[in-house]
Design a protein around this motif. Structure first.
Motif, short mmCIF file in Angstrom:
data_model
loop_
_atom_site.label_atom_id
_atom_site.label_comp_id
_atom_site.label_asym_id
_atom_site.label_seq_id
_atom_site.Cartn_x
_atom_site.Cartn_y
_atom_site.Cartn_z
N GLU A 59 39.02 39.87 25.19
CA GLU A 59 40.04 40.31 24.23
C GLU A 59 41.40 39.72 24.54
O GLU A 59 42.24 39.57 23.65
N CYS A 60 41.63 39.35 25.81
CA CYS A 60 42.94 38.84 26.23
C CYS A 60 43.10 37.34 25.99
O CYS A 60 44.23 36.86 25.86
N GLY A 61 42.02 36.59 25.96
CA GLY A 61 42.14 35.14 25.86
C GLY A 61 40.88 34.51 25.31
O GLY A 61 39.96 35.20 24.85
N ARG A 62 40.85 33.18 25.39
CA ARG A 62 39.73 32.43 24.81
C ARG A 62 38.87 31.76 25.88
O ARG A 62 38.02 30.93 25.56
N ALA A 63 39.07 32.09 27.13
CA ALA A 63 38.31 31.44 28.20
C ALA A 63 36.83 31.79 28.10
O ALA A 63 36.45 32.92 27.77
N GLU A 64 35.99 30.80 28.39
CA GLU A 64 34.56 31.05 28.53
C GLU A 64 34.34 31.87 29.79
O GLU A 64 34.94 31.60 30.83
N LEU A 65 33.48 32.86 29.72
CA LEU A 65 33.23 33.75 30.85
C LEU A 65 31.81 33.53 31.37
O LEU A 65 30.86 33.47 30.59
N VAL A 66 31.70 33.41 32.68
CA VAL A 66 30.41 33.13 33.33
C VAL A 66 30.22 34.12 34.46
O VAL A 66 31.16 34.45 35.19
N LEU A 67 29.00 34.59 34.64
CA LEU A 67 28.67 35.55 35.69
C LEU A 67 27.92 34.83 36.80
O LEU A 67 26.86 34.23 36.56
N SER A 68 28.47 34.87 38.02
CA SER A 68 27.88 34.15 39.16
C SER A 68 26.97 35.06 39.97
O SER A 68 27.30 36.24 40.20
N GLY A 69 25.86 34.50 40.43
CA GLY A 69 24.93 35.27 41.24
C GLY A 69 25.06 34.95 42.73
O GLY A 69 25.75 34.01 43.13
N LEU A 70 24.37 35.74 43.55
CA LEU A 70 24.39 35.56 45.00
C LEU A 70 23.87 34.18 45.41
O LEU A 70 22.99 33.61 44.77
#
Length: 295
Positions: A59-70
């Motif tokens: 909601e704050c910006g347009r950055a692509e978001l990625v979830l990193s694993g162990l």
């Protein structure tokens, strides 16, 4: 060229993490990685918390978001958590362990190949592409020459080149161990560490007898003593076709780092040299700053 903010490699308390990402959301970053990659015991934020943070950042910006694993999966419980992370259903996942690659491939989901997967040639890259790899983060010890050779080899194999994301700033993650070095430094067992990592927001410096910082200890992770910085190499990175530069979070001064890289990609001249190390990029010992060695 895009700028990414890598996952936080150190153990920060919940409030610091939330404040940090609130600040980063206001900066010219194109990709933001979230999640815990070093130690499963670090639970300042749960998976649901990370996903909630991702919604707020969206909601704050347009950055692509990625979830990193162990990066190092040692127990069945950690494997179960990794499976749940791969099944999150909202975010692209960065796979740092081949177990994550297997889960994502079985589900037909694309992923980012993190630097800990140790991919050094086009045959390995092609194999991961067939599993769903969209973007490749080369190992931090990868030189410009090795990167170029890998991409040329992809052409020779008749394969599409993957998007390349280079680790361009931060303490370089070098190795992982089943032993927690931070707990051992405080004479504590790994299973009773009492989260002592939180007392070292940028790790523990490991010095030589001459007082030179050789490494940084961060729980089970061994990192470079000096901060790697490839900002002076921006023209060559661009010439190689690198699409993303990864900036690894530090406890202080990250806003200034992001702005410095952003200024160069917007046309400012890159500096001739910076503090830190860049030896690996030039095919030399990683701890070196090549500009000094070659004088």
């Amino acid at each position: 060229m895009k700028l990414s903010l890598g996952p936080v490699l150190f153990y920060w308390e919940r409030r610091k993490l939330l404040d940090f990402y609130a600040e980063m959301a206001q900066l010219p970053l194109d990709i933001i990685y979230l999640g815990e990659t070093v130690c499963a015991k670090r639970r300042a934020l749960s998976l649901d918390d990370w996903l909630g943070l991702a919604r707020d950042l969206r909601e704050c910006g347009r950055a692509e978001l990625v979830l990193s694993g162990l990066t190092l999966v040692e127990a069945a419980s950690e494997l179960s958590s990794l499976r749940r992370l791969c099944d999150n259903g909202e975010l692209l996942v960065e796979a740092n362990d081949m177990g994550a690659v297997q889960f994502l491939h079985e589900r037909g989901r694309p992923f980012v190949a993190g630097p800990a997967l140790n991919l050094y040639n086009a045959h390995a890259l092609a194999e991961l592409q067939d599993c769903g790899m969209l973007r490749w983060v080369p190992p931090v010890e990868c030189s410009a020459r090795l990167l170029r050779d890998c991409l040329v080899q992809m052409d020779m194999l008749g394969r599409r080149r993957p998007a390349v994301e280079v680790f361009a700033y931060g303490h370089l993650p070098l190795a992982y161990s089943a032993r927690c070095f931070t707990a051992r430094a405080r004479n504590r067992a790994k299973d009773d560490c009492q989260f002592v990592c939180q007392e070292y927001p940028e790790g523990i410096p490991l010095l030589s007898q001459e007082g030179e910082r050789l490494f940084t200890l961060n729980g089970i992770q061994t990192m470079s003593g000096q901060v790697g910085n490839l900002l002076p190499e921006y023209p060559k990175l661009s010439g190689l076709g690198v699409e993303v530069l990864r900036l690894s979070p530090r406890a202080e001064g990250m806003a200034e780092v992001v702005r410095a890289f952003d200024e160069v990609r917007c046309g400012a001249l890159p500096p001739l040299a910076v503090d830190g190390c860049n030896g690996y990029w030039h095919g030399k010992p990683g701890m070196l700053r090549v500009e000094e060695v070659e004088l």
